[in-house]
Design an enzyme around this catalytic site. Structure first.
Site, mmCIF file in Angstrom:
data_model
loop_
_atom_site.group_PDB
_atom_site.id
_atom_site.type_symbol
_atom_site.label_atom_id
_atom_site.label_comp_id
_atom_site.label_asym_id
_atom_site.label_seq_id
_atom_site.Cartn_x
_atom_site.Cartn_y
_atom_site.Cartn_z
ATOM 1 N N TYR A 124 0.859 -1.179 0.000
ATOM 2 C CA TYR A 124 0.000 0.000 0.000
ATOM 3 C C TYR A 124 0.893 1.226 0.000
ATOM 4 O O TYR A 124 1.831 1.310 0.796
ATOM 5 C CB TYR A 124 -0.897 -0.010 1.241
ATOM 6 C CG TYR A 124 -1.798 1.198 1.379
ATOM 7 C CD1 TYR A 124 -2.919 1.360 0.572
ATOM 8 C CD2 TYR A 124 -1.525 2.179 2.331
ATOM 9 C CE1 TYR A 124 -3.744 2.465 0.703
ATOM 10 C CE2 TYR A 124 -2.354 3.287 2.468
ATOM 11 C CZ TYR A 124 -3.461 3.419 1.654
ATOM 12 O OH TYR A 124 -4.276 4.519 1.788
ATOM 13 N N ASP A 158 9.346 2.935 -0.750
ATOM 14 C CA ASP A 158 8.340 3.606 0.065
ATOM 15 C C ASP A 158 8.672 3.296 1.524
ATOM 16 O O ASP A 158 8.357 2.219 2.036
ATOM 17 C CB ASP A 158 6.942 3.105 -0.307
ATOM 18 C CG ASP A 158 5.861 3.767 0.538
ATOM 19 O OD1 ASP A 158 6.207 4.458 1.532
ATOM 20 O OD2 ASP A 158 4.678 3.581 0.225
ATOM 21 N N LYS A 210 5.008 9.607 8.441
ATOM 22 C CA LYS A 210 4.856 9.064 9.793
ATOM 23 C C LYS A 210 5.905 9.596 10.777
ATOM 24 O O LYS A 210 5.748 10.700 11.299
ATOM 25 C CB LYS A 210 4.822 7.543 9.740
ATOM 26 C CG LYS A 210 3.639 7.018 8.907
ATOM 27 C CD LYS A 210 3.405 5.549 9.084
ATOM 28 C CE LYS A 210 2.364 4.986 8.122
ATOM 29 N NZ LYS A 210 0.977 5.181 8.505
#
Ligand code: HOZ
Length: 433
Positions: free
Chosen positions: A143, A238, A266
């Site tokens: 994702y 990623d 994050k």
């Protein structure tokens, strides 16, 4: 008696789709009522009923130093007192860029954005603009945020709700995405042989954290690196989830692979909305206003968000921060595995830095298919037994868990003891064993 969480959930659903602002939070996969949190401190969260939980979601990764760390809160307060947003450069954003470049040397230039999704969307556009090609390779179950090109056989909420490919993505865009099995080096080699001159880039979670947690097989990341090099495609790591979470220099330092571009989020915002993408100078120089690939944002480099990220990253630079975080996470997964074994429950777990995976399966899965073969009902029963006993795990069998530096040895011991009771209580249930 109706709980305050139930009341809030009913009220939320009157004005917010499914009562939540991000799908997995709705608890639809595990069932029941989402907890509405009022406060977080250290390793703990408190819900609207005043119940305390030991938190293993950590805001899905950012809370690496625990919730409301005094140094982070102070940095945010100080920054906020000086103005919330200028839409103009500040010195603090240079300091964050310098910190990222120092800690992740593959970033020769880096641009700040406001979320991980923005970072991955921008990185794809840049890879396409740099190469003049249109196809992107991604891996099933990975994702990368909710950008159109990436919502094809995606993980996280898309997987949780059985819609890995979203409605609303034009087929013309989806057709530009080649989806391959994670950890399958032969498949990626075949894709390059077939369409190498059309592939702009390969995007990968170097440790997959959105289909539970799947480690890269030996040689997989190396194969991606070599093939992208050979076919002049852009390799994008990623690291929104793994960046500064699995190693002081991210997964790329842990595995010794240098990607062309990296996306971050994050931890680098410490709980505030910050993302970043960066990498090779020659590629990054294609970004506007240096080059023809456009990308912009009113809140990019926001001073309050940047202050939170810098304060958080500074706290992770203390000696042995990652050793302790890794040890704490390993103690947790070892303890859970032993507790399940004692109760006769088919279960295993693994840790990677401050991330972990829980699997209702005999062996740790290393492919998407094996993740899907895990006992989801078993996870759901365990999730609720833990939640009822004050342990907050991700409300989906397909999400990684997160440990923070604020989790004490006592918190871990209490979690393992609770899990032992949960495994024993529900272990005789046939769905669970
Ligand atoms: N997609 C996120 C986890 N991989 C969840 C985001 C959220 O609900 O906050």
């Amino acid at each position: 008696m109706t709980s305050r969480n139930d009341e809030l959930f009913a009220r939320a659903q009157r004005t917010i789709p499914a009562g939540v602002n991000s799908p997995v939070r709705a608890f639809r996969s595990v069932g029941g009522t989402p907890r509405f949190f009022t406060r977080g401190e250290g390793a703990y969260l408190w819900d609207a009923d005043g119940t305390r939980y030991i938190d293993y979601v950590g805001s899905w990764g950012p809370a690496i130093v625990g919730h409301a760390h005094p140094a982070v809160v102070r940095a945010v307060q100080d920054a906020a007192a000086g103005g919330l947003s200028f839409g103009a450069p500040t010195e603090l954003e240079i300091v964050l860029a310098e910190t990222l470049v120092r800690r992740m040397p593959s970033l020769e230039l880096v641009r700040l954005v406001s979320s991980g999704t923005e970072a991955t969307m921008s990185a794809l556009r840049l890879a396409r603009g740099y190469t003049g090609r249109s196809k992107i390779v991604k891996f099933e179950g990975c994702y990368h945020g909710h950008g159109d090109s990436l919502l094809v056989k995606a993980g996280s909420g898309a997987l949780t709700f059985g819609q890995p490919s979203s409605a609303g993505v034009p087929s013309a865009i989806a057709n530009e995405t080649i989806v391959l099995p994670y950890n399958d080096s032969a498949a990626i080699e075949a894709a390059f042989v077939a369409e190498g001159d059309a592939i702009a880039g390969v995007i990968v979670e170097p440790i997959a954290g959105n289909m539970n947690l799947v480690m890269p097989a030996p040689g997989f990341l190396e194969a991606l690196r070599a093939l992208c090099h050979r076919y002049r495609a852009v390799l994008i790591f990623d690291e929104v989830m793994t960046g500064f979470r699995v190693h002081p220099g991210g997964a790329q330092a842990r595995f010794g692979i240098v990607p062309d571009l990296t996306t971050l989020g994050k931890v680098i915002g410490g709980g505030m909305p910050v993302g970043a993408f960066g990498g090779k100078r020659a590629i990054m120089e294609k970004i506007a206003p240096l080059g023809p690939v456009y990308q912009a944002g009113t809140l990019s480099g926001n001073p309050v968000a940047v202050a939170a990220g810098l304060a958080t990253l500074a706290l992770t630079e203390t000696p042995r921060f990652y050793d302790r975080l890794s040890r704490t996470t390993q103690t947790l997964t070892d303890g859970l595995t032993a507790a399940a074994r004692n109760a006769g429950v088919t279960f295993c777990a693994q840790a990677a830095g401050g991330m972990f995976g829980l699997y209702f399966a005999a062996d740790v899965p290393n492919t998407f298919e094996r993740v899907m073969a895990c006992d989801k009902e078993g996870f759901n029963a365990f999730f609720h037994a833990m939640l009822d006993a004050g342990i907050y795990l991700a409300p989906s069998a397909y999400e990684a868990g997160f440990v923070s530096a604020a989790h004490s040895d006592e918190d871990i011991a209490a979690t393992i003891a609770t899990a032992a009771r949960a495994f024993a209580a529900v272990g005789s249930d046939s769905a669970f064993v």
